[in-house]
Design a protein around this motif. Structure first.
Motif, short mmCIF file in Angstrom:
data_model
loop_
_atom_site.label_atom_id
_atom_site.label_comp_id
_atom_site.label_asym_id
_atom_site.label_seq_id
_atom_site.Cartn_x
_atom_site.Cartn_y
_atom_site.Cartn_z
N ASP A 1 0.88 -1.18 0.00
CA ASP A 1 0.00 0.00 0.00
C ASP A 1 0.91 1.23 0.00
O ASP A 1 0.88 2.06 0.91
CB ASP A 1 -0.90 -0.02 1.24
CG ASP A 1 -2.14 0.86 1.07
OD1 ASP A 1 -2.46 1.23 -0.08
OD2 ASP A 1 -2.78 1.17 2.09
N GLU B 1 -11.66 -1.15 -1.17
CA GLU B 1 -11.78 -2.43 -0.48
C GLU B 1 -13.20 -2.99 -0.49
O GLU B 1 -13.41 -4.19 -0.29
CB GLU B 1 -11.29 -2.30 0.96
CG GLU B 1 -12.09 -1.34 1.81
CD GLU B 1 -11.47 -1.12 3.18
OE1 GLU B 1 -12.10 -0.44 4.00
OE2 GLU B 1 -10.36 -1.62 3.42
N ASN B 2 -14.21 -2.15 -0.75
CA ASN B 2 -15.59 -2.63 -0.80
C ASN B 2 -16.03 -3.07 -2.19
O ASN B 2 -17.16 -3.53 -2.37
CB ASN B 2 -16.54 -1.55 -0.27
CG ASN B 2 -16.32 -1.26 1.20
OD1 ASN B 2 -16.03 -2.17 1.99
ND2 ASN B 2 -16.43 0.00 1.58
N TRP C 1 -4.85 4.54 -2.14
CA TRP C 1 -4.77 3.61 -1.01
C TRP C 1 -5.63 2.37 -1.28
O TRP C 1 -6.68 2.44 -1.91
CB TRP C 1 -5.26 4.27 0.27
CG TRP C 1 -4.50 5.48 0.69
CD1 TRP C 1 -4.98 6.77 0.77
CD2 TRP C 1 -3.13 5.57 1.11
NE1 TRP C 1 -4.01 7.63 1.22
CE2 TRP C 1 -2.86 6.92 1.44
CE3 TRP C 1 -2.10 4.61 1.25
CZ2 TRP C 1 -1.60 7.34 1.89
CZ3 TRP C 1 -0.86 5.04 1.69
CH2 TRP C 1 -0.62 6.38 2.01
N ASN C 2 -5.21 1.24 -0.73
CA ASN C 2 -5.98 0.01 -0.87
C ASN C 2 -7.41 0.17 -0.34
O ASN C 2 -8.37 -0.32 -0.92
CB ASN C 2 -5.30 -1.14 -0.11
CG ASN C 2 -3.99 -1.56 -0.76
OD1 ASN C 2 -3.65 -1.12 -1.86
ND2 ASN C 2 -3.25 -2.42 -0.07
N ARG C 3 -7.54 0.87 0.79
CA ARG C 3 -8.85 0.97 1.44
C ARG C 3 -9.88 1.70 0.59
O ARG C 3 -11.08 1.54 0.80
CB ARG C 3 -8.72 1.69 2.78
CG ARG C 3 -8.25 3.14 2.68
CD ARG C 3 -8.23 3.85 4.03
NE ARG C 3 -7.80 5.23 3.92
CZ ARG C 3 -6.53 5.63 4.05
NH1 ARG C 3 -5.58 4.74 4.29
NH2 ARG C 3 -6.22 6.90 3.92
N GLU C 4 -9.43 2.49 -0.36
CA GLU C 4 -10.36 3.26 -1.19
C GLU C 4 -11.21 2.37 -2.09
O GLU C 4 -12.26 2.80 -2.56
CB GLU C 4 -9.57 4.29 -2.02
CG GLU C 4 -8.94 5.38 -1.17
CD GLU C 4 -8.05 6.32 -1.96
OE1 GLU C 4 -7.72 7.40 -1.43
OE2 GLU C 4 -7.70 5.98 -3.10
N ASN D 1 1.46 -5.98 3.34
CA ASN D 1 0.29 -6.53 4.04
C ASN D 1 0.29 -8.05 4.00
O ASN D 1 1.29 -8.67 3.63
CB ASN D 1 -1.00 -5.94 3.46
CG ASN D 1 -1.20 -6.26 1.98
OD1 ASN D 1 -0.94 -7.38 1.53
ND2 ASN D 1 -1.65 -5.28 1.22
#
Length: 257
Positions: A35, A48-49, A43-46, A158
């Protein structure tokens, strides 16, 4: 910014010339074992859904052949067929199969072009990936730090990745078959100093290069917007200073500003 196509370009690359991107990864989801604070995909979290949906090798091969056929018919130059895209290409479930498909289509339409992989090298831990990467003409493998602490700050490994010591061991085992790519910068992240150009950090990095013995090293500077905003782009003159330190150890370096 994510790529919204599986076949991208060709675009002009600082390092590869006219590069036709082969994005094996989902079009709406970043899939990566890092990341990185400078990643152009964010970012990965952007994402993740978003659902993780991989195109099949058959579908990707069809898309690539259609594109190559059209480019060749119009005499469009292609210097490299490049595995890149929305994260780490070797996380694609059928990566080894795709190396074969891309190589076969390259030979058919653009036999003078190279196959290239832009990878963070974490999946070299898997024997089938190690062997598949060896079949790529230009395996470009990332090493951005000299110490484990800085590696964690810059690349943010990660659960999909591998430990620092394993990364170094696998890069060393790959040796002269690989090209090491390193983005040099400094700045701050989450209020902490971050970067790979301090004397201690860069000297440790150079010692790793001496053990790895790569084909050559690519040093380059920031070029696109980064998710971490407090990072400084180095000038070409600065890059050349660091390149010379590596050349002094008998290792070839190419600089891209």
């Amino acid at each position: 910014m994510l790529f919204d196509n599986s076949i991208v370009g060709p675009i002009h690359s600082r390092r590869l010339g006219a590069s036709l991107g082969v994005n094996l990864l989902p079009l709406k989801h970043k899939r990566c074992s890092y990341d990185c604070i400078y990643c152009e995909c964010g970012w990965n979290r952007e994402t993740e859904n978003e659902a993780i949906e991989f195109a099949t090798p058959e579908k990707l091969g069809e898309l690539l052949e259609n594109r190559l056929k059209a480019l060749a018919a119009n005499n469009v130059a292609v210097d490299s067929l490049t595995f890149a895209g929305n994260g780490e290409p070797t996380l694609y479930p059928w990566f080894a199969e795709m190396v074969g498909i891309v190589t076969e289509l390259r030979d058919k339409y653009y036999p003078k072009a190279m196959t290239t992989l832009l990878s963070n090298a974490t999946q070299l831990k898997r024997p089938e990936i190690f062997e598949a990467v060896k079949r790529v003409d230009n395996p470009v493998l990332k090493l951005d730090a000299g110490t484990e602490g800085m590696w964690k700050l810059i690349n943010k490994n990660n659960e999909l990745g591998c430990p620092w010591d394993d990364l170094l061991a696998n890069l060393t085992a790959f040796g002269s078959k690989g090209i090491i790519q390193t983005l040099l910068f400094d700045g701050t992240s989450a209020g902490r100093q971050v970067g790979n150009i301090s004397d201690g950090e860069f000297n440790a990095y150079t010692e790793h290069l001496k053990k790895i013995g790569p084909r050559y090293v690519m040093l380059y500077a920031l070029d696109r917007a980064t998710p971490e905003k407090e990072l400084r782009k180095l000038s070409v003159a600065e890059l050349q200073l660091y390149a010379q330190k590596i050349r002094n150890e008998g290792i070839e370096v190419k600089v891209y500003g």
